[in-house]
Scaffold this active site. Structure first.
Site: not given
Length: 778
Positions: A484-485, A489-490, A603
């Site tokens: 879903i994303g 960073h992962g 961020d």
């Protein structure tokens, strides 16, 4: 709608008296020769895009009465002789970029009625001549860099409105202020004022608005303030005032907004507070009031904006009569020692913000309040006696890991006991967990190097194995169809459990030398330190082999980026956009001002603002956050981090990140909320981003239709919300100011956003020196 530049030939009109060019789209340098027309009486050129500086010859215009230049791009110093031997009645230079000091003779003509120099770059002290000007009715110097003491006002009998907020003014509040007998509005917030509030404040019997918040004032609130019987807005928050102030302010019968939070007030909650029956907002959090909540507080039936009694050491039960506050939208009773049940709150059906964490409440949570378990579960933290009432196969019993079913069996399987243990561990000892993780990983990494790298990082300290196995099973071993994303960073997957609970799980590679490893450790450390309804909450984590896994609550509406720019199917009315803006601001204000040490996210962008099914925003992705220790200078980072379009301009030549860089990014997010354009949008002219495009499109006007999302414009056009959008747009541009020092703090942002929907301050008097000669932007 005139465009282009002003022709210099206008200067040939040698007998020109009135020049009105306001509210057009004129740009370029204003012709210097026009300032030499000796017969000029009124020059009104506000809300354009004029640039340039004011020439010294301006000070020689002896007939000039009205000089209104606000909302342009003028720079340079204000001519030192301006005001000397003149007939000036009104000066309004607000929202430009003037530098230097305030001219010392600006009021020497003894006719000046309006002096408005707010939102510039002015420095130095306030000239004593300003305080001695007998004709002055309105003085606005807010949002500059003024220093020194506020001068003694000895000749201020005409003064009606004074705003000196958000400067660096110091010293105490002079007793001479009592001579300003006709003043109705004083705002000195956001300065460095010290000492007591003088008793002479009671002589200001016409005062309606008094804002001394965000200073360093000390001492007791003088009883004489009760003579200011017309006060309807009183904000003394974020000072160090003490004593039993509530009995004193209870005499101010017309108060509608009372903000005394974050002081040292004591003496309990007196019954006399109930006499303030006009109150719509009561902010008392962060004091040392003590005692119990009186039943009489339930008489304040007009309370709607908010009631905050948090952090006051209150004891006892919630009185049943508190349920009479049926208009209340925000209630905060957190961090007290309150006991008993919550039944009396069942009738508060309009609540959209709710916090009772860290008390000793017990019994079932009323049905209506169960919605906050989904949106802001942390609002119930620290109340071990609370439970969820179950009715047969009622699935609501499974909607929270925080609360147990009422009357449930104490016997639990291994899975349940381990799960509860992890929750306790996560909430009470997360700091120790992080230290242990770091130590174990470093030890095993060093050991693996010693053994030729054969040993992998695994089984260090993890959550429930059975839960992790269920995550693997229900994501088919992290199959791509559950993604879903993704980001730097992962990768984030959606996991639906057999219980019906839905989670988001982030997978990171954690090689000890990788940036993802450092990102994960930062995220664990950061999430373990913070608790706020607008920040994402860590549920559990696991370390397996070369991967780390972090479990969060699933956010039904995805990210703000999805809602704004990807799906675009969700109705996003102004109320939703405003609440997203305010919630995000609250989250950042917590990181910057309430967290110790300060946390800078670094961020902030729509894809890192997640929205649950109630559209409550939660800031996520702390992988590159920087934890700053306020007690020492923050070290410089090793490189620039962030996302193009959201990074503050100063990061182009410095790697030092501070809270002000988050404020810039937040300003960009606000602009996206209003325009529904991306930060770097293909529709913009070349070399423009949203921060440069919005002023370009507005071209000095306040016609928001040039930049507003058409759907939003259709909704608010012709309504009071139109002005709210304008104010938020103005705030967004100030947050995204090029100069870091001009950006407001996030506490200021929260306050301004809250004030957008609060009762407006009284309109000020307007000077009318002649036909159309006085036009004010306020």
């Amino acid at each position: 709608m005139l465009e282009g530049s002003v022709p210099k030939e206008l200067a040939n009109l040698r007998h020109l008296q009135k020049l009105f060019l306001f509210e057009n789209r004129l740009t370029g340098e204003f012709p210097e020769d026009i300032w030499s027309i000796r017969w000029l009486e009124s020059v009104l050129i506000f809300r354009n895009g004029f640039t340039g500086m004011l020439p010294p010859v301006l000070a020689e215009l002896k007939l000039l009465q009205n000089l209104t230049l606000f909302s342009n791009f003028f720079t340079g110093v204000i001519p030192a002789g301006l005001g000397a031997n003149s007939r000036l009645l009104q000066i309004d230079f607000t929202n430009n970029s003037f530098t230097g000091g305030i001219p010392p003779y600006i009021c020497s003509g003894n006719r000046l009625s309006v002096l408005d120099l707010g939102s510039n770059l002015l420095n130095g002290s306030i000239p004593s001549g300003v305080a001695d000007c007998p004709s002055l009715e309105r003085i606005i110097l807010q949002n500059n860099y003024l220093t020194g003491a506020i001068p003694n006002f000895r000749n201020c009998t005409s003064l009606d409105y004074m705003d000196l907020s958000h400067n660096s003014l110091s010293g105490g509040i002079s007793a001479s202020l009592n001579k300003c007998r006709h003043i109705t509005m004083i705002n000195w917030s956001g300065n460095k004022l010290v000492g007591p509030v003088p008793p002479e404040i009671g002589n200001l019997v016409n005062l309606r608005v008094l804002d001394l918040s965000q200073n360093s004032l000390q001492g007791a609130l003088p009883i004489q303030i009760s003579r200011c019987s017309k006060l309807y807005f009183l904000d003394l928050s974020f000072n160090s005032l003490n004593g039993p102030a509530l009995t004193t302010v209870s005499n101010l019968k017309f108060l509608s907004q009372l903000r005394l939070q974050e002081n040292k007030f004591s003496g309990g909650l007196p019954d006399s507070l109930s006499e303030l029956d006009m109150l719509i907002e009561l902010q008392l959090g962060g004091n040392t009031l003590g005692g119990s909540i009186p039943s009489s507080l339930g008489k304040l039936v007009k309370l709607s904006t908010g009631l905050n009694l948090s952090g006051n050491g209150l004891v006892g039960d919630i009185p049943p009569l508190l349920g009479n506050l049926v208009e209340l939208q925000s209630l905060d009773l957190s961090v007290n020692n309150l006991t008993g049940g919550l039944d009396s709150l069942e009738s508060l059906q309009l609540l959209h913000a709710f916090n009772i964490s860290y008390n000793r409440f017990s019994g079932p949570v009323p049905e209506y309040l169960l919605k906050f378990l989904d949106s802001t579960g942390s609002s119930f933290n620290g109340n071990s006696g609370l439970c969820i009432a179950c009715h047969g196969s009622d699935s609501s019993c499974k909607r929270s890991d925080l609360l147990e079913p009422c009357g449930g069996s104490k016997k639990r399987g291994v899975h349940g006991r381990f799960k509860v243990a992890l929750i306790v561990l996560g909430s009470l000892f997360i700091g120790a967990v992080v230290v242990l993780i770091v130590s174990c990983i470093l030890f095993r990494t060093r050991d693996s190097k010693r053994k030729g790298g054969e040993e992998s990082i695994s089984n260090l300290l993890e959550g429930s194995s059975s839960k992790f196995n269920e995550v693997i099973e229900n994501t088919e071993n992290f199959d791509d169809k559950y993604v879903i994303g993704t980001g730097a960073h992962g990768t984030v997957y959606k996991a639906t459990m057999s219980s019906g609970e839905v989670y988001a799980i982030k997978k990171l590679v954690i090689s000890a030398r990788s940036s993802s490893y450092k990102s994960m450790i930062r995220e664990l450390k950061t999430l373990g330190k913070i608790r706020h309804r607008n920040l994402i909450k860590l549920k559990e984590f696991w370390l397996r082999g070369e991967c780390g896994f972090i479990l969060y609550d699933f956010m039904e509406h995805g990210s703000l980026y999805d809602v704004l720019h990807r799906t675009r199917t969700l109705s996003l009315d102004w109320s939703a956009r405003y609440n997203i803006a305010l919630g995000t601001a609250h989250g950042l204000a917590y990181l910057h001002h309430d967290s110790v040490p300060v946390i800078v996210h670094r961020d902030i962008k729509p894809s890192n603002i997640l929205l649950n099914k109630e559209m409550v925003p939660r800031i996520s992705d702390f992988g590159i956050s920087k934890i700053m220790d306020q007690s020492s200078a923050a070290p410089q980072t090793t490189g620039i981090v962030g996302t193009t379009g959201y990074m503050a301009p100063e990061l182009a030549f410095s790697t030092r990140n501070g809270p002000e860089t988050d404020v810039y990014s937040y300003g960009v997010v606000l602009l996206e909320l209003i325009t529904r354009k991306m930060a770097v949008d293909t529709s913009f002219p070349e070399n423009m981003d949203i921060v440069s495009w919005v002023p370009h499109a507005l071209n000095g006007s306040d016609q928001i239709g040039a930049v507003c999302d058409p759907a939003l414009l259709d909704e608010v056009y012709g309504t009071v919300e139109m002005q709210e959008v304008r104010k938020v747009l103005s705030l967004a541009l100030r947050c995204a100011a090029k100069e870091a020092g001009r950006r407001p703090t996030m506490i200021d942002v929260v306050k301004e956003l809250t004030d957008v929907r609060s009762a407006s301050v009284p309109s000020s008097k307007q000077v009318k020196p002649g036909s159309s000669a006085s036009i004010s932007h306020s």
